[in-house]
Write a protein that holds these residues in place. Sequence first.
Motif, short mmCIF file in Angstrom:
data_model
loop_
_atom_site.label_atom_id
_atom_site.label_comp_id
_atom_site.label_asym_id
_atom_site.label_seq_id
_atom_site.Cartn_x
_atom_site.Cartn_y
_atom_site.Cartn_z
N LEU A 80 20.97 53.96 56.15
CA LEU A 80 20.19 53.94 54.89
C LEU A 80 20.69 52.83 53.97
O LEU A 80 19.91 52.03 53.45
CB LEU A 80 20.35 55.27 54.16
N ALA A 81 22.01 52.81 53.77
CA ALA A 81 22.59 51.83 52.84
C ALA A 81 22.35 50.41 53.33
O ALA A 81 22.01 49.51 52.54
CB ALA A 81 24.07 52.09 52.66
N ARG A 82 22.52 50.21 54.64
CA ARG A 82 22.34 48.84 55.16
C ARG A 82 20.87 48.42 55.14
O ARG A 82 20.56 47.25 54.90
CB ARG A 82 22.91 48.74 56.58
N THR A 83 20.00 49.37 55.39
CA THR A 83 18.57 49.03 55.31
C THR A 83 18.24 48.66 53.86
O THR A 83 17.52 47.67 53.61
CB THR A 83 17.70 50.23 55.77
N GLY A 84 18.78 49.42 52.93
CA GLY A 84 18.58 49.09 51.52
C GLY A 84 19.15 47.72 51.19
O GLY A 84 18.52 46.91 50.51
N GLY A 85 20.35 47.47 51.69
CA GLY A 85 20.99 46.16 51.47
C GLY A 85 20.13 45.04 52.03
O GLY A 85 20.03 43.97 51.43
N ALA A 86 19.51 45.31 53.17
CA ALA A 86 18.65 44.29 53.80
C ALA A 86 17.43 44.00 52.93
O ALA A 86 17.08 42.83 52.70
CB ALA A 86 18.22 44.75 55.19
N PHE A 87 16.82 45.06 52.41
CA PHE A 87 15.64 44.87 51.52
C PHE A 87 16.04 44.07 50.28
O PHE A 87 15.39 43.12 49.89
CB PHE A 87 15.10 46.23 51.05
#
Lengths: 377, 458
Positions: B182-189
């Motif tokens: 979740l956090a990394r996907t958010g970071g990617a966005f």
Amino acid sequence: MDPTTLIGPSSPLGYPAPYWFLVTFKVLGFTLHMIPMHIWYAGVLLAMLLQWRGGKVGRQLARRLMRPMPILIALGINFGIVPLLFTQVAYYKVFYPATILMAWPWVSIIVLLTLAYYGVYIYVAGLRTEGATIARWRQAVGWVTAAFFLLIGFFFSNAFSLMTRVRAWPDLWLRESIGGAPLGTALNTGDPTLWPRWLMMFSLALTTTAVFIIVDAEWFATQERPNYRAAARRAALMISTIGVIGFAITGSWYVFGTWPEELRERMFQGPLRALTGLTAISPGAPWLLILWQWRKGGTRARAVATALAQVLVLALNAISRQIVQNAELAHFLDVTAEPVRIQWSPLILFLLLFVIGLGVVAWMLGKLKALRTSESG
Amino acid sequence: MHYPWWYVPFLTSPMLIAIISVLHVLVAHYAVGGGLFLAVETQYAYRHDHREYLAYLKEHAWFFILITVVYGAITGVGIWWTIGVASPLATQTLIHIFVFGWAMEYVFFVLEIVSAFIFYYFWGRLDPKTHVRIGWIYAGSAWMSLVLITGITAFMLHSGRWPEERTFWAGFLNPQFVPQVLARTGGAFLLASLYVYLHATFKAKDPALRDLIAARSARPALLGSLLIVLGGIGWYLALPESAKAALIAASTLNILVVLIFAVTIAVFFMLYLGPYRNPGWLSPGFAILFFTFGLVAITTGEYIREAVRKPYIIYNVVLGNQVYAEKVPELRRTGYLEGGTWTKAWVAHHYPQVLNNGRIDPAQLLALPEEDQVKLGEVLFLYHCNDCHAGRRGFSPVAQLIRGWTPEMVRTVVEHPEKAHFFMPPWAGTPEEAELLTKYLLRIAHPRPAGMYFGEEK
């Protein structure tokens, strides 16, 4: 010091798949890696030479060699992941110590590769904007890039020769360490096999690059002038000839000048004799096909046949190298004797994804083929 | 223990992993989020027949390839290179557990590379539908590679049920997996939008187009910020007790956690007030500030993620000093020098007199001349401690940390480092070896700084 005392114990986890599976992917991956890697390894240097002293056709060839280079490098790096991954799985006991002993040169590969890759982009950008009269500074970047690739190849040859030359570890370690901790500055330059191995790979890279020129001329050079293909075939023959001669010389040096008697006997006996012989003479097949095309003219089918022959050459080379690697290591460890705990479900999932991935790549390439057909029609 | 320890002066070799990892993740997240951005926005531009936006997107795709396919891919390989030489036992362990995870990731890498090049090089030649599909193939593959690698890196922080079950899935589906995805996907966005802003403010000349880009990229960025916070909370809740304690106990980490939350919240409000509500505010200066905040947040996050793992590289499996956690009791009985492949070879070569029936006799070590004992202490320091501490100077230098300590204090901490600081690995040697290490540390220790006044009687 007994060098075998420097080899650590087996992993309590065991191999996640049978050895044959690991080594198959290692060899397959290395073969695939060699195809694009050879083209940049020898191709960038060739392009610089052709740009410098190649005349009009030579510069044209240089441009055609350099243009697809960014894509080839990306593919080559990617294909290199598989053999490296499976080397670390199956050869961890020797891979890690060897690369730690030469850690700085090994790590510097990343810096050199980054710079070289951007160097290629800088050069290719010049081809787009400046055409035939590429700026001098960009040419200088191209030369530096070519040198970096050669240096990277040298470091790779060091690492993989040191991996099997366990006997040399104690001296290198004791000489270049502090409190028993290696400084990471060792190189395997004292190994007589290093130089022929490095040069042999370069010679083989020349032959792959020659085949690439043939394939490119027949399949992709439709916009070039009519005499281009004939010139490309001539250049490919010349490059391939140099490569084959180089391969013969450095290969003979490697086999007859540096292999211990025991290894030579092993590789020249029984079924391995056929493999060794085939590996030695196989570069002749694509060379003959190029010669044939130079004399009789090229076609797309002939180009494909030449490419397939070259893939076979590389595959034979990868298989032979693997057998020699295991034979060299046999004094110190048996890589096939590790415990195995097969991870069935991840293995099956990987194979499934591998097939699906190939399908998706095929779909994308199919779209490009359809596009090409519609554009030419 | 099984491998030679690479001595890197000043920095210590594991710090090289940290450096290259941070350099990689700054681009790796963009490689995922940027792919999604290109797929979604190209689809939007085609649907609305927005020629100017398509032209911009093509330019952005070139920038994207230059950054991600070259720098991102090579630094990714660079992590492999570095962990193999700076942390070999942990790498060996991870590879034997997760080789098929990496092999699967490789399949997605190939798809990424092929689709990225086709997406850019055949721009304007492929029909819009196929072009967009290729964009989505890239985006999906990139996100899958994020998921796969996160399963492995999350395992390092919390090995979950793996120590008992020892299966791939027990390791991969660890408690940290979902929060970190979740956090990394958010970071990617979020990071992708910040890269887009940075690029667009310099390259998109038409103010209307710039406003459109600012407004459209604000949504994924806002969503990304929320995902980071959600993932961050999940990450904290799923941390092992030791990691939570490290987070609370270490003042640097305290500050960094506050910093990362403050920066994320600041970015969220700036995004809302700026690009989302007032797209016209987006200027090169604003974009640079945004981008810097993004880099700070990601770098800080990665540092914290690495730091709280101490004393493990893989929680409850491999300790920071390349020792299997389960081997510590045995090493305390038989000796650290005896247990290490290269340490034993070093002792056998230099001090064969301490060997008894092929094994190092701990009692004999203390019979060696004083200088030799100090030299052996240095070997112990390098192999047992140098993963986190430089010697005299550099990263967390032990000679500076023990200034003014008495020999008894040094000896006590050497024998019980995990009691002095719970985030240090336990001593994995015999009492005799502890004595050797103590002698070495006292030899290199700096004296207590002069001139400090505590009101003593003169």
